[in-house]
Write a protein that holds these residues in place. Structure first.
Motif, mmCIF file in Angstrom:
data_model
loop_
_atom_site.group_PDB
_atom_site.id
_atom_site.type_symbol
_atom_site.label_atom_id
_atom_site.label_comp_id
_atom_site.label_asym_id
_atom_site.label_seq_id
_atom_site.Cartn_x
_atom_site.Cartn_y
_atom_site.Cartn_z
ATOM 1 N N PRO A 39 0.822 -1.218 0.000
ATOM 2 C CA PRO A 39 0.000 0.000 0.000
ATOM 3 C C PRO A 39 0.851 1.262 0.000
ATOM 4 C CG PRO A 39 -0.853 -1.593 1.569
ATOM 5 C CD PRO A 39 0.449 -2.137 1.092
ATOM 6 N N LYS A 40 1.940 1.258 0.777
ATOM 7 C CA LYS A 40 2.813 2.417 0.809
ATOM 8 C C LYS A 40 4.074 2.124 -0.003
ATOM 9 C CE LYS A 40 1.191 3.966 5.353
ATOM 10 N NZ LYS A 40 1.594 4.345 6.731
ATOM 11 N N SER A 41 3.898 2.027 -1.324
ATOM 12 C CA SER A 41 5.001 1.617 -2.182
ATOM 13 C C SER A 41 6.128 2.633 -2.223
ATOM 14 C CB SER A 41 4.498 1.378 -3.608
ATOM 15 O OG SER A 41 3.915 2.571 -4.116
ATOM 16 N N ARG A 42 5.816 3.898 -1.874
ATOM 17 C CA ARG A 42 6.867 4.915 -1.914
ATOM 18 C C ARG A 42 8.015 4.553 -0.958
ATOM 19 N NH1 ARG A 42 6.361 8.359 2.406
ATOM 20 N NH2 ARG A 42 4.419 8.163 3.625
ATOM 21 N N LEU A 43 7.698 3.799 0.126
ATOM 22 C CA LEU A 43 8.754 3.398 1.042
ATOM 23 C C LEU A 43 9.726 2.432 0.366
ATOM 24 C CD1 LEU A 43 6.643 2.840 4.289
ATOM 25 C CD2 LEU A 43 8.003 4.852 3.654
ATOM 26 N N PHE A 44 9.161 1.562 -0.499
ATOM 27 C CA PHE A 44 9.989 0.563 -1.159
ATOM 28 C C PHE A 44 10.742 1.150 -2.352
ATOM 29 C CE2 PHE A 44 7.101 -1.848 1.329
ATOM 30 C CZ PHE A 44 7.775 -3.003 1.693
ATOM 31 N N ASN A 45 10.213 2.217 -2.910
ATOM 32 C CA ASN A 45 10.860 2.822 -4.078
ATOM 33 C C ASN A 45 12.072 3.663 -3.703
ATOM 34 O OD1 ASN A 45 9.014 1.667 -5.785
ATOM 35 N ND2 ASN A 45 7.636 3.441 -5.765
ATOM 36 N N GLN A 46 12.363 3.747 -2.402
ATOM 37 C CA GLN A 46 13.522 4.528 -1.999
ATOM 38 C C GLN A 46 14.833 3.858 -2.390
ATOM 39 O OE1 GLN A 46 13.255 5.464 2.154
ATOM 40 N NE2 GLN A 46 11.249 6.464 1.964
ATOM 41 N N THR A 98 24.160 -16.648 10.190
ATOM 42 C CA THR A 98 23.740 -15.838 11.332
ATOM 43 C C THR A 98 23.361 -14.459 10.810
ATOM 44 O OG1 THR A 98 25.255 -17.013 12.813
ATOM 45 C CG2 THR A 98 24.421 -14.867 13.547
ATOM 46 N N PRO A 99 22.059 -14.159 10.796
ATOM 47 C CA PRO A 99 21.649 -12.869 10.228
ATOM 48 C C PRO A 99 21.991 -11.717 11.153
ATOM 49 C CG PRO A 99 19.747 -14.010 11.098
ATOM 50 C CD PRO A 99 20.898 -14.952 11.253
ATOM 51 N N PRO A 100 22.189 -10.516 10.602
ATOM 52 C CA PRO A 100 22.407 -9.347 11.451
ATOM 53 C C PRO A 100 21.214 -9.110 12.369
ATOM 54 C CG PRO A 100 22.964 -8.888 9.145
ATOM 55 C CD PRO A 100 22.285 -10.215 9.176
ATOM 56 N N LYS A 101 21.463 -8.367 13.420
ATOM 57 C CA LYS A 101 20.411 -8.105 14.409
ATOM 58 C C LYS A 101 19.235 -7.375 13.797
ATOM 59 C CE LYS A 101 19.728 -6.181 19.024
ATOM 60 N NZ LYS A 101 20.367 -5.481 20.197
ATOM 61 N N ALA A 102 19.521 -6.432 12.873
ATOM 62 C CA ALA A 102 18.439 -5.679 12.233
ATOM 63 C C ALA A 102 17.570 -6.594 11.398
ATOM 64 C CB ALA A 102 19.025 -4.555 11.371
ATOM 65 N N VAL A 103 18.139 -7.624 10.780
ATOM 66 C CA VAL A 103 17.370 -8.576 9.981
ATOM 67 C C VAL A 103 16.425 -9.352 10.874
ATOM 68 C CG1 VAL A 103 17.531 -10.648 8.541
ATOM 69 C CG2 VAL A 103 19.126 -8.744 8.189
ATOM 70 N N ARG A 121 18.543 1.132 9.795
ATOM 71 C CA ARG A 121 19.413 0.996 10.961
ATOM 72 C C ARG A 121 20.861 1.210 10.523
ATOM 73 N NH1 ARG A 121 18.813 -1.728 15.804
ATOM 74 N NH2 ARG A 121 16.632 -1.121 15.526
ATOM 75 N N ASP A 122 21.556 2.094 11.222
ATOM 76 C CA ASP A 122 22.970 2.385 10.935
ATOM 77 C C ASP A 122 23.162 2.832 9.484
ATOM 78 O OD1 ASP A 122 23.595 1.651 13.531
ATOM 79 O OD2 ASP A 122 23.902 -0.460 12.959
ATOM 80 N N HIS A 123 22.301 3.762 9.047
ATOM 81 C CA HIS A 123 22.387 4.349 7.697
ATOM 82 C C HIS A 123 22.237 3.294 6.594
ATOM 83 C CE1 HIS A 123 23.695 8.033 9.653
ATOM 84 N NE2 HIS A 123 24.662 7.335 10.269
ATOM 85 N N ARG A 124 21.526 2.235 6.917
ATOM 86 C CA ARG A 124 21.295 1.196 5.922
ATOM 87 C C ARG A 124 19.852 0.760 5.996
ATOM 88 N NH1 ARG A 124 25.231 -4.045 4.899
ATOM 89 N NH2 ARG A 124 24.507 -4.488 2.768
ATOM 90 N N GLN A 125 19.253 0.494 4.833
ATOM 91 C CA GLN A 125 17.840 0.146 4.780
ATOM 92 C C GLN A 125 17.674 -1.369 4.630
ATOM 93 O OE1 GLN A 125 15.089 3.103 2.847
ATOM 94 N NE2 GLN A 125 16.947 3.512 1.635
ATOM 95 N N SER A 145 19.881 -3.254 1.752
ATOM 96 C CA SER A 145 20.271 -2.309 0.715
ATOM 97 C C SER A 145 21.741 -2.550 0.374
ATOM 98 C CB SER A 145 20.070 -0.878 1.218
ATOM 99 O OG SER A 145 20.503 0.052 0.240
ATOM 100 N N PRO A 146 22.075 -2.756 -0.872
ATOM 101 C CA PRO A 146 23.465 -3.056 -1.250
ATOM 102 C C PRO A 146 24.410 -1.974 -0.760
ATOM 103 C CG PRO A 146 22.000 -3.414 -3.109
ATOM 104 C CD PRO A 146 21.186 -2.733 -2.046
ATOM 105 N N ASP A 147 25.575 -2.415 -0.240
ATOM 106 C CA ASP A 147 26.546 -1.483 0.315
ATOM 107 C C ASP A 147 27.631 -1.092 -0.677
ATOM 108 O OD1 ASP A 147 27.682 -3.920 0.136
ATOM 109 O OD2 ASP A 147 28.494 -3.978 2.177
ATOM 110 N N ASP A 148 27.595 -1.628 -1.925
ATOM 111 C CA ASP A 148 28.598 -1.253 -2.926
ATOM 112 C C ASP A 148 27.932 -0.427 -4.013
ATOM 113 O OD1 ASP A 148 27.113 -3.090 -4.305
ATOM 114 O OD2 ASP A 148 28.614 -4.669 -4.207
ATOM 115 N N LYS A 149 28.704 0.007 -4.955
ATOM 116 C CA LYS A 149 28.224 0.881 -6.017
ATOM 117 C C LYS A 149 27.894 0.125 -7.303
ATOM 118 C CE LYS A 149 28.868 4.458 -3.431
ATOM 119 N NZ LYS A 149 27.728 5.212 -2.894
ATOM 120 N N LYS A 150 27.847 -1.176 -7.278
ATOM 121 C CA LYS A 150 27.563 -1.941 -8.484
ATOM 122 C C LYS A 150 26.132 -1.705 -8.945
ATOM 123 C CE LYS A 150 30.827 -5.694 -7.562
ATOM 124 N NZ LYS A 150 30.990 -7.156 -7.363
#
Length: 459
Positions: A39-46, A98-103, A121-125, A145-150
């Motif tokens: 419903p709030k797709s704008r959140l996912f389009n970020q 072992t997934p990160p705590k945010a996951v 969390r910690d500048h990462r989505q 959210s990918p942490d590299d520039k690829k």
């Protein structure tokens, strides 16, 4: 200059490749994946790249069992796996990581009422989705959210479409190759035919090379052959006419020469000198007629080489006969040979005698006194090569080909005084061509003219 074939081939292939790649990009971007928008797709389009990973991971999930879904995750490239975590109902990560705590936090918040959720969390989505597999099991899928520039879009595009692209490019390249050859081959054939006609091969036809083409190029080839045929007929008729007229002039000319000879015997003084000038003019005209009658009408007519001759013996006999004439002008003759076998060539009658006699006489005519004319006979793999080098003024580079044209003279006044009519080298070229040989003129160093003759070796 790039040939027409390569320009057509590369142009067609590049255009086809761009069409294939462009179409694949559009299909990849607009590919139906069954991924429902929240419903709030704008959140996912970020983060479009993370959303693309989520779409790829959940594409066939609803039609898979849990073991099949695990296998799908394992088949993903490593750079995709490290950004995707799948947690089952018992809180275990399906790939035993072992997934990160945010996951873990985001996975616990996903339920039937909130199947889509985002966490930062910690500048990462982190993006999460609750999915139900075919066997009824519930999976909580979290994408980082990918942490590299690829460029994930490009990577996924290459991963999914490169086999199709490779096959499409190879197939299009093959088709473009044959298309370019189909267009450029007739033009190359016409170019070759034009060069042959310009070189004097008036019987050359381009139609057999074209085959049964019914398009514009086929019509052009037919028109070209028709033009060549008419040109050949006109040239042959012209040459026959010249020979017929020359032959008819010979009889009255001979009677004129005989009458002038008798008149000169009966007169003295100035009248005798005038008669002598008339005799020289008659002799000059007789030389022209003799040379014209010696030119073959058509080098393509059957002309079998029924005899054989030793070129070395022929050259020695000619040089021996010309020795007094050369000595009178104080010009030396030097003959050298480098051969391993008897210098035999196929010929017909004694026609080569006139060729070498004419070339040597021409060299003497243009060589100054107190000089040397060099004649060399050597053997190559397939030919006997005869070189005649004089020490005269030579000719310019532009005249090296023109001196073989009929009636061409580099110095008209001088040649006319010395009896040259500009047909000797033309006759020599046609005669050598009838022997399947080659003749050309080169610059002699430091000065003079170098005539090179190649005659096929008679094995």
């Amino acid at each position: 200059m790039i040939k027409l074939f390569w320009r057509a081939f590369l142009g067609f292939w590049l255009a086809t490749t761009l069409i294939v790649v462009g179409t694949a990009l559009v299909i990849h971007e607009m590919e139906p994946n069954g991924f429902p928008r929240p419903p709030k797709s704008r959140l996912f389009n970020q983060d479009p790249q993370a959303m693309r990973l989520l779409q790829i991971a959940t594409r066939d999930a609803v039609n898979s069992t849990q073991p099949e879904f695990i296998q799908q995750l394992k088949s993903m490239p490593f750079w995709m796996q490290r950004s995707i975590f799948a947690v089952n109902a018992q809180g275990q990560e399906l790939l035993d990581r072992t997934p990160p705590k945010a996951v873990s936090m985001l996975a616990e918040k996903l339920d039937q009422r909130r199947p889509f959720k985002r966490l930062e969390r910690d500048h990462r989505q982190y993006f999460g989705r609750l999915i139900q597999l075919q066997d009824g099991s519930t999976i909580r899928l979290v994408v980082l959210s990918p942490d590299d520039k690829k460029n994930i879009f490009l990577q996924l595009f290459l991963m999914n479409f490169w086999p199709i692209l490779l096959i499409a490019i190879l197939i299009s390249g093959t088709l473009c190759f044959f298309l370019a050859r189909n267009l450029s081959r007739p033009i190359e054939a016409l170019k070759t035919a034009t060069q042959k006609i310009a070189a004097g091969e008036l019987n050359y036809r381009v139609g057999p090379i074209m085959g049964n083409r019914k398009d514009e190029l086929g019509s052009l080839a037919a028109d070209f052959d028709q033009m060549s045929e008419r040109l050949e007929s006109a040239m042959t008729a012209q040459q026959r006419l010249i020979k017929d007229v020359s032959h008819e002039l010979r009889s009255p000319l001979m009677r004129l020469q005989f009458a002038l000879g008798l008149a000169q015997q009966k007169t003295t003084g100035e009248a005798s000198e005038d008669i002598n000038k008339a005799r020289l003019a008659a002799d000059y005209l007789n030389n022209i007629i003799s040379d014209i009658l010696s030119i073959p009408i058509n080098t393509q007519e059957p002309w079998p080489l029924e005899d054989s001759i030793d070129v070395e013996a022929l050259l020695k006999n000619i040089l021996e006969e010309l020795q007094p004439t050369f000595a009178k002008k104080q010009v030396a003759l030097q003959f050298t040979t480098k051969r391993q076998d008897p210098a035999l060539v196929a010929t017909r009658g004694n026609i080569l005698l006139g060729v070498f006699d004419n070339i040597l006489s021409n060299a003497l005519r243009h060589t100054p006194e107190q000089s040397t004319i060099h004649v060399n006979l050597k053997q190559s793999e397939d030919d006997w090569i005869i070189d005649v080098r004089d020490q005269g003024l030579g000719v310019s580079s532009a005249q090296l080909e023109e001196i073989f044209a009929p009636f061409y003279r580099t110095d008209e006044a001088r040649d006319r005084m010395r009896g040259g009519v500009g047909l000797g080298l033309s006759i020599a070229k046609r005669t050598i061509a009838l022997h399947k040989g080659k003749i050309r003129a080169l610059h002699n160093q430091p000065s003079g003219l170098h005539i090179e003759i190649k005659l096929p070796i008679l094995r």
